[in-house]
Scaffold this motif. Structure first.
Motif, PDB file in Angstrom:
ATOM      1  N   ALA A  79       0.825  -1.208   0.000  1.00  0.00           N
ATOM      2  CA  ALA A  79       0.000   0.000   0.000  1.00  0.00           C
ATOM      3  C   ALA A  79       0.857   1.255   0.000  1.00  0.00           C
ATOM      4  CB  ALA A  79      -0.924   0.004   1.221  1.00  0.00           C
ATOM      5  N   GLY A  80       1.940   1.250   0.777  1.00  0.00           N
ATOM      6  CA  GLY A  80       2.819   2.410   0.844  1.00  0.00           C
ATOM      7  C   GLY A  80       3.391   2.778  -0.505  1.00  0.00           C
ATOM      8  N   PHE A  81       3.921   1.782  -1.227  1.00  0.00           N
ATOM      9  CA  PHE A  81       4.480   2.041  -2.553  1.00  0.00           C
ATOM     10  C   PHE A  81       3.400   2.394  -3.568  1.00  0.00           C
ATOM     11  CE2 PHE A  81       8.305  -0.555  -1.303  1.00  0.00           C
ATOM     12  CZ  PHE A  81       9.166   0.511  -1.355  1.00  0.00           C
ATOM     13  N   GLY A  82       2.297   1.648  -3.511  1.00  0.00           N
ATOM     14  CA  GLY A  82       1.235   1.878  -4.484  1.00  0.00           C
ATOM     15  C   GLY A  82       0.685   3.288  -4.417  1.00  0.00           C
ATOM     16  N   ALA A  83       0.518   3.821  -3.191  1.00  0.00           N
ATOM     17  CA  ALA A  83      -0.055   5.154  -3.024  1.00  0.00           C
ATOM     18  C   ALA A  83       0.980   6.257  -3.212  1.00  0.00           C
ATOM     19  CB  ALA A  83      -0.693   5.270  -1.642  1.00  0.00           C
ATOM     20  N   ALA A  84       2.218   6.029  -2.756  1.00  0.00           N
ATOM     21  CA  ALA A  84       3.247   7.074  -2.841  1.00  0.00           C
ATOM     22  C   ALA A  84       3.790   7.226  -4.263  1.00  0.00           C
ATOM     23  CB  ALA A  84       4.393   6.758  -1.883  1.00  0.00           C
ATOM     24  N   PHE A  85       4.050   6.116  -4.940  1.00  0.00           N
ATOM     25  CA  PHE A  85       4.679   6.159  -6.256  1.00  0.00           C
ATOM     26  C   PHE A  85       3.711   5.891  -7.415  1.00  0.00           C
ATOM     27  CE2 PHE A  85       9.003   4.818  -4.320  1.00  0.00           C
ATOM     28  CZ  PHE A  85       9.295   6.146  -4.032  1.00  0.00           C
ATOM     29  N   GLY A  86       2.657   5.095  -7.156  1.00  0.00           N
ATOM     30  CA  GLY A  86       1.767   4.689  -8.243  1.00  0.00           C
ATOM     31  C   GLY A  86       1.205   5.844  -9.052  1.00  0.00           C
ATOM     32  N   PRO A  87       0.499   6.798  -8.414  1.00  0.00           N
ATOM     33  CA  PRO A  87      -0.040   7.922  -9.185  1.00  0.00           C
ATOM     34  C   PRO A  87       1.055   8.761  -9.854  1.00  0.00           C
ATOM     35  CG  PRO A  87      -1.104   7.781  -7.035  1.00  0.00           C
ATOM     36  CD  PRO A  87       0.049   6.835  -7.012  1.00  0.00           C
ATOM     37  N   VAL A  88       2.191   8.928  -9.159  1.00  0.00           N
ATOM     38  CA  VAL A  88       3.282   9.743  -9.711  1.00  0.00           C
ATOM     39  C   VAL A  88       3.833   9.099 -10.988  1.00  0.00           C
ATOM     40  CG1 VAL A  88       5.551  10.752  -9.276  1.00  0.00           C
ATOM     41  CG2 VAL A  88       3.873  10.638  -7.429  1.00  0.00           C
ATOM     42  N   VAL A  89       4.094   7.786 -10.940  1.00  0.00           N
ATOM     43  CA  VAL A  89       4.617   7.084 -12.118  1.00  0.00           C
ATOM     44  C   VAL A  89       3.594   7.112 -13.246  1.00  0.00           C
ATOM     45  CG1 VAL A  89       5.299   4.814 -13.011  1.00  0.00           C
ATOM     46  CG2 VAL A  89       6.183   5.599 -10.800  1.00  0.00           C
ATOM     47  N   LEU A  90       2.349   6.804 -12.942  1.00  0.00           N
ATOM     48  CA  LEU A  90       1.303   6.736 -13.965  1.00  0.00           C
ATOM     49  C   LEU A  90       1.105   8.091 -14.661  1.00  0.00           C
ATOM     50  CD1 LEU A  90      -0.816   4.912 -15.264  1.00  0.00           C
ATOM     51  CD2 LEU A  90      -2.396   5.557 -13.431  1.00  0.00           C
ATOM     52  N   PHE A  91       0.966   9.147 -13.867  1.00  0.00           N
ATOM     53  CA  PHE A  91       0.779  10.479 -14.456  1.00  0.00           C
ATOM     54  C   PHE A  91       2.038  10.945 -15.189  1.00  0.00           C
ATOM     55  CE2 PHE A  91      -2.893  10.662 -11.709  1.00  0.00           C
ATOM     56  CZ  PHE A  91      -3.761  11.547 -12.323  1.00  0.00           C
ATOM     57  N   SER A  92       3.213  10.581 -14.682  1.00  0.00           N
ATOM     58  CA  SER A  92       4.460  11.085 -15.279  1.00  0.00           C
ATOM     59  C   SER A  92       4.675  10.581 -16.696  1.00  0.00           C
ATOM     60  CB  SER A  92       5.662  10.690 -14.408  1.00  0.00           C
ATOM     61  OG  SER A  92       5.992   9.325 -14.561  1.00  0.00           O
ATOM     62  N   VAL A  93       4.142   9.401 -17.020  1.00  0.00           N
ATOM     63  CA  VAL A  93       4.324   8.863 -18.373  1.00  0.00           C
ATOM     64  C   VAL A  93       3.101   9.087 -19.263  1.00  0.00           C
ATOM     65  CG1 VAL A  93       5.959   7.109 -17.610  1.00  0.00           C
ATOM     66  CG2 VAL A  93       3.524   6.531 -17.731  1.00  0.00           C
ATOM     67  N   MET A  94       2.017   9.627 -18.669  1.00  0.00           N
ATOM     68  CA  MET A  94       0.776   9.799 -19.426  1.00  0.00           C
ATOM     69  C   MET A  94       0.360  11.260 -19.613  1.00  0.00           C
ATOM     70  SD  MET A  94      -0.374   6.610 -20.035  1.00  0.00           S
ATOM     71  CE  MET A  94      -2.130   6.759 -20.319  1.00  0.00           C
ATOM     72  N   TRP A  95       0.865  12.163 -18.758  1.00  0.00           N
ATOM     73  CA  TRP A  95       0.359  13.538 -18.740  1.00  0.00           C
ATOM     74  C   TRP A  95       1.516  14.525 -18.811  1.00  0.00           C
ATOM     75  CZ3 TRP A  95      -1.523  16.742 -14.048  1.00  0.00           C
ATOM     76  CH2 TRP A  95      -2.285  17.846 -14.485  1.00  0.00           C
ATOM     77  N   SER A  96       1.624  15.231 -19.906  1.00  0.00           N
ATOM     78  CA  SER A  96       2.751  16.155 -20.095  1.00  0.00           C
ATOM     79  C   SER A  96       2.669  17.375 -19.189  1.00  0.00           C
ATOM     80  CB  SER A  96       2.813  16.614 -21.562  1.00  0.00           C
ATOM     81  OG  SER A  96       1.627  17.323 -21.916  1.00  0.00           O
ATOM     82  N   ARG A  97       1.483  17.725 -18.702  1.00  0.00           N
ATOM     83  CA  ARG A  97       1.306  18.937 -17.901  1.00  0.00           C
ATOM     84  C   ARG A  97       1.727  18.750 -16.438  1.00  0.00           C
ATOM     85  NH1 ARG A  97       1.073  22.687 -15.217  1.00  0.00           N
ATOM     86  NH2 ARG A  97      -0.227  24.555 -15.266  1.00  0.00           N
ATOM     87  N   MET A  98       2.063  17.547 -16.046  1.00  0.00           N
ATOM     88  CA  MET A  98       2.455  17.283 -14.654  1.00  0.00           C
ATOM     89  C   MET A  98       3.753  18.021 -14.309  1.00  0.00           C
ATOM     90  SD  MET A  98       3.059  13.575 -12.919  1.00  0.00           S
ATOM     91  CE  MET A  98       3.565  13.370 -11.216  1.00  0.00           C
ATOM     92  N   THR A  99       3.841  18.541 -13.087  1.00  0.00           N
ATOM     93  CA  THR A  99       4.996  19.335 -12.666  1.00  0.00           C
ATOM     94  C   THR A  99       5.692  18.729 -11.451  1.00  0.00           C
ATOM     95  OG1 THR A  99       3.724  20.710 -11.135  1.00  0.00           O
ATOM     96  CG2 THR A  99       3.821  21.425 -13.449  1.00  0.00           C
ATOM     97  N   ARG A 100       6.828  19.336 -11.099  1.00  0.00           N
ATOM     98  CA  ARG A 100       7.581  18.903  -9.918  1.00  0.00           C
ATOM     99  C   ARG A 100       6.727  18.992  -8.665  1.00  0.00           C
ATOM    100  NH1 ARG A 100      11.329  21.008  -5.918  1.00  0.00           N
ATOM    101  NH2 ARG A 100       9.708  22.592  -5.670  1.00  0.00           N
TER     102      ARG A 100
END
Length: 502
Positions: free
Chosen positions: A406-427
């Motif tokens: 759960a820790g990895f899925g919630a902390a990194f999951g959305p970040v990884v998914l959005f980072s490769v799918m959404w160009s507008r994502m920021t730091r």
């Protein structure tokens, strides 16, 4: 039950084989890139099976069969959720992450990738993500050590304390020596062993009871609820069990396999191989626990060990039903599951400390040889901490895994998914998503609101944080957008004629 000589010999040969592979990989490890990602040289078959084996730890042969044995078929919702999550992860993330990590300074680790992808000059993303990896992976590593200790304790009649060290020693040794190549090559062997064990064992259990119809009848007689997929479950419970699938998007040891593939085009073939392997293994694990109910109902005089600890159901069935030589091979499959995942986790922790903390902040000019040896030292250090955390004999594999997952899925999951799918994502969006996701898991776990598995609110709130903070803050730079678009175009490029299109 203690081990016979054939079982001892089988275990010994298996462990020596894994260590031998470690020495072969050592000869192919020339620099830190090789030690951490194998020089991005994995073909589709090794990518597929190493991703599967690194995912399915001792939980597959101990935690899941134990849960089914106690609660019946209703616990298989976890397996359904995992299958769906793994497929979507392969489909949406795997190939894209392979391309984007290479496009962003040839990133070797997730913190490295986040830093390059979002042009994080402050390096806060690197620090936070490395700390998340260390905290949750140390807990995850402890679950692997517990599973190994349980295996050695019940198989060889060792004390739990001795079994802790015996179970971890071989894994530590080949990871220390061979790094990523050793881990990936041994994973391929171990995945083959795991699927053999999980297909053969339930078949023999069913035959020992008298056939499929007789087995189902015994299970129903013990409790009709055992065959009810909705037994004792409300909507929230089913969502929680299915929610395990969300974890795949954020597991560093699985994502590392995608990053190490020789090309994003090979991911298509790897996905097919990995999903077939996964479905068969999960079905086998569910069948072991399910038909184990029938076997021990018919043989209550043999059920003392599983009544005391349900996670030993596979171990007991292997020892009771098979020739000692075959039992040794089957029980080696548990060791394979434990070793494959533990080795990946040790390596990811080592890379987080070495690449993202030591090299980034302490020794920017460190030589490749120095980094490899620091990485090896960190493997030992993390392993010792995990062994210390696993020292409580009351630990349960599934409980430790669920928290770390759960820790990895919630902390990194959305970040990884959005980072490769959404160009507008920021730091700032990435940082907000990571922190909100991790904190939500910790707080939700403590209070247990709604009886909902903490990964689900963590993933949702982390995703909302990414979108809000990305849109409210400064837009991505032109360079960041150009890199994203170039990587995206490369991902969608036609594969070579020698590779089949998806």
């Amino acid at each position: 039950m203690t081990a016979s000589t054939p079982m001892l010999v089988t275990f010994f040969i298996y462990i020596l084989g894994m260590i031998f592979i470690g020495f072969i990989a050592w000869r192919s490890t020339k620099n830190f890139d090789d030690y951490i990602l194998g020089g991005r040289s994995l073909g589709s078959f090794v990518t597929a099976l190493s991703a599967g084996a690194s995912d399915m730890s001792g939980w597959l042969l101990m935690g899941l069969p134990g849960a089914i044995f106690i609660a019946g078929i209703s616990e298989s919702w976890i397996a359904i959720g995992l299958t769906l999550g793994a497929y979507v992860n392969w489909k949406l993330v795997a190939g894209r992450l392979r391309v984007h990590t290479e496009a962003n300074d040839n990133a070797l680790t997730l913190p490295d990738y986040f830093t390059g992808r979002f042009e994080d000059k402050s390096r806060v993303l690197r620090i936070i993500s490395a700390l998340v990896i260390l905290v949750f992976f140390t807990i995850y590593c402890a679950s692997g050590v517990v599973a190994g200790a349980r295996l050695f304790e019940s198989t060889f009649g060792m004390s739990y304390e001795t079994a802790l060290w015996a179970g971890a020693a071989a894994t530590i040794l080949y990871t220390f020596i061979g790094g990523f190549l050793a881990v990936s090559w041994t994973d391929t062997v171990q995945a083959s062993l795991m699927i053999f064990a999980l297909i053969l064992t339930p078949v023999i259990v069913i035959l020992a009871i008298g056939g499929l119809d007789d087995s189902l009848e015994v299970i129903k007689q013990k409790s009709i609820d055992n065959v009810d997929m909705l037994k004792g479950l409300n909507v929230m419970a089913i969502i929680s069990l299915m929610g395990w699938g969300l974890g795949y998007f954020g597991q560093p040891h699985i994502l590392a396999r995608f990053m190490a593939a020789d090309s994003h085009h090979t991911i298509v073939h790897a996905r097919r191989i990995s999903m077939i392997w996964m479905v068969l293994c999960l079905a086998g694990a569910v069948a072991v626990g399910f038909f184990g109910i029938a076997y021990f109902s018919n043989n209550p005089q043999l059920a003392a060990a599983v009544d005391q600890n349900s996670e030993r159901v596979f171990i007991e069935l292997a020892q009771l039903l098979f020739n000692p030589w075959i039992a040794g091979v089957l029980l080696s499959a548990i060791l394979a599951a434990v070793m494959s995942t533990l080795s990946c986790q040790l390596l990811v922790c080592s890379s987080a400390i070495t690449e993202d903390l030591y090299k980034a902040f302490l020794r920017k000019g460190a030589s490749q040889k120095e980094l490899v040896w620091v990485g090896r030292a960190m493997v030992l250090a993390v392993a010792l901490v995990a062994i210390a955390l696993a020292s409580n004999p009351q630990n349960r594999v599934l409980g430790l895994v669920s928290y770390a997952w759960a820790g990895f899925g919630a902390a990194f999951g959305p970040v990884v998914l959005f980072s490769v799918m959404w160009s507008r994502m920021t730091r700032n969006g990435a940082l907000a998503g990571m922190i909100i996701g991790a904190l939500t898991v910790i707080v939700w776990k403590h209070f247990g609101w709604l009886g909902l598995y903490e990964i689900i609110p963590g993933f949702i709130f982390g995703s909302i944080g990414i979108v809000l903070f990305s849109l409210l803050g400064k837009a991505p730079s032109r360079d960041m957008l150009q890199r994203f678009n170039a990587a995206n175009a490369r991902y969608h490029s036609a594969p070579p004629s020698s590779l089949q299109t998806d």
